[in-house]
Design an enzyme around this catalytic site. Structure first.
Site, mmCIF file in Angstrom:
data_model
loop_
_atom_site.group_PDB
_atom_site.id
_atom_site.type_symbol
_atom_site.label_atom_id
_atom_site.label_comp_id
_atom_site.label_asym_id
_atom_site.label_seq_id
_atom_site.Cartn_x
_atom_site.Cartn_y
_atom_site.Cartn_z
ATOM 1 N N LEU A 125 -34.227 20.410 -9.659
ATOM 2 C CA LEU A 125 -33.775 21.683 -9.100
ATOM 3 C C LEU A 125 -32.422 21.543 -8.414
ATOM 4 C CD1 LEU A 125 -35.046 24.487 -8.860
ATOM 5 C CD2 LEU A 125 -35.895 23.833 -6.610
ATOM 6 N N LYS A 126 -32.292 20.456 -7.643
ATOM 7 C CA LYS A 126 -31.088 20.239 -6.831
ATOM 8 C C LYS A 126 -29.805 20.208 -7.666
ATOM 9 C CE LYS A 126 -29.412 16.828 -3.580
ATOM 10 N NZ LYS A 126 -29.595 15.427 -3.259
ATOM 11 N N GLY A 127 -29.853 19.636 -8.868
ATOM 12 C CA GLY A 127 -28.689 19.600 -9.749
ATOM 13 C C GLY A 127 -27.541 18.759 -9.254
#
Ligand code: B12
Length: 244
Positions: A125-127
């Site tokens: 999610l953080k990318g």
């Protein structure tokens, strides 16, 4: 204007900087050996700008000097992006419209490689670089298997998840581990699944040559600085054939 030369102080002066380590104790002789190597590599004159002992019997050098080589930019071979870079909304919409189900992605770092930061940057999610990873795409289902995954486990998980795409990361390149592991992985998928049933095989890592897809038996190679959006755009392009 396709011919260029490197420059350090003034345009076109041919100056370059090179760093390397020699298996020599740091002394005057070792410094001379570094200059000799630079000369043999075509740097003339070559100046030693830094030398530092690196453990027992090794010295690290930085050499600055002039080369006469020219670069022809017309002869450069690179893999250009041949698919449109889409936004997250468009990517989700294309998957929904074309696949009519979620796009299944399985990712892993294979072999003994434990460098997960790169694959996590693409999947989690953080990318990275201000872009969220593939987990953030509503129409994608992501299974991140983590580090040191064996090829048989990867194949089994890809089958169980009905993976549309398998994303493999390889950061360690010592003794060409990244190339050997990738070849082993692509061969295992070819053996386990018939053509047409095989997921898209993608590898990534900072030291891959993006031109080696055929040699490694994969569909696409991503290298330094890849962002999740690039990968997501490639996935919809390759799996749905859609331009948007
Ligand atoms: C952090 C780090 C570690 C951490 C890893 C933690 C973790 N959970 O990942 C720890 C401390 C565990 C570690 C251990 C080791 N490391 Co280390 N490590 C690094 C370091 C400093 C940064 C790597 C990193 O996180 N980069 C940031 C990410 C975001 O970048 P990236 O991996 O390139 O990923 C991007 C792209 O390449 C691409 N990408 C990557 N994978 C994929 C996959 C897909 C599918 C796609 C699409 C894209 C993609 O997208 C990413 C985002 O843009 C590098 C040096 C460096 N500065 O790079 C050394 C480095 C990679 N390590 C190295 C070494 C030697 C080791 C050890 C062998 C050291 C030792 N003697 O124990 C061990 C090996 C452990 C193992 N079994 O693998 C060497 C490798 C040398 C080589 N030629 O192979 C390096 C280069 C350091 C060096 N100069 O010597 N390391």
């Amino acid at each position: 204007m396709s011919i260029v030369r490197p420059y350090g102080d003034t345009t076109g002066d041919g100056m370059v900087q090179l760093s390397f380590t020699l298996p020599l104790v740091h002394d005057k002789r070792a410094e001379g050996a570094a200059i000799q190597l630079a000369n043999k590599m075509g740097m003339d004159p070559a100046m030693l700008v830094h030398a530092k002992a690196m453990g027992d019997g090794f010295t690290f050098f930085v050499v600055y000097g002039k080369v006469n080589h020219l670069v022809d930019t017309d002869k450069v071979q690179v893999v250009e992006r041949d698919f449109p870079l889409l936004g997250a909304k468009e990517i989700n919409a294309v998957i929904k419209r074309r696949l009519r189900r979620r796009l299944n992605v399985v990712g892993a770092c294979i072999g003994t490689d434990a460098h997960t930061v790169g694959i996590d940057a693409i999947l989690n999610l953080k990318g990275i670089a201000g872009e969220k990873g593939l987990e953030s795409y509503r129409e994608m289902s992501v299974t991140n298997m983590g580090a040191q995954v064996s090829v048989p486990d990867l194949v089994e998980t890809a089958k169980a998840c009905k993976a549309d795409a398998v994303l493999v990361s390889q950061v360690v390149t010592q003794r060409d581990a990244h190339l050997l592991n990738t070849r082993q992985m692509s061969a295992a998928f070819r053996e386990a699944l018939p053509e047409g049933k095989r997921p898209l095989l993608i590898v990534g890592g900072p030291r891959f040559d993006e031109l080696m897809t055929e040699e490694l038996g994969v569909d696409r190679i991503f290298s330094r600085g890849t962002t999740p959006r690039e990968v997501a755009s490639y996935l919809v392009h390759a799996l749905t054939g859609s331009a948007a």
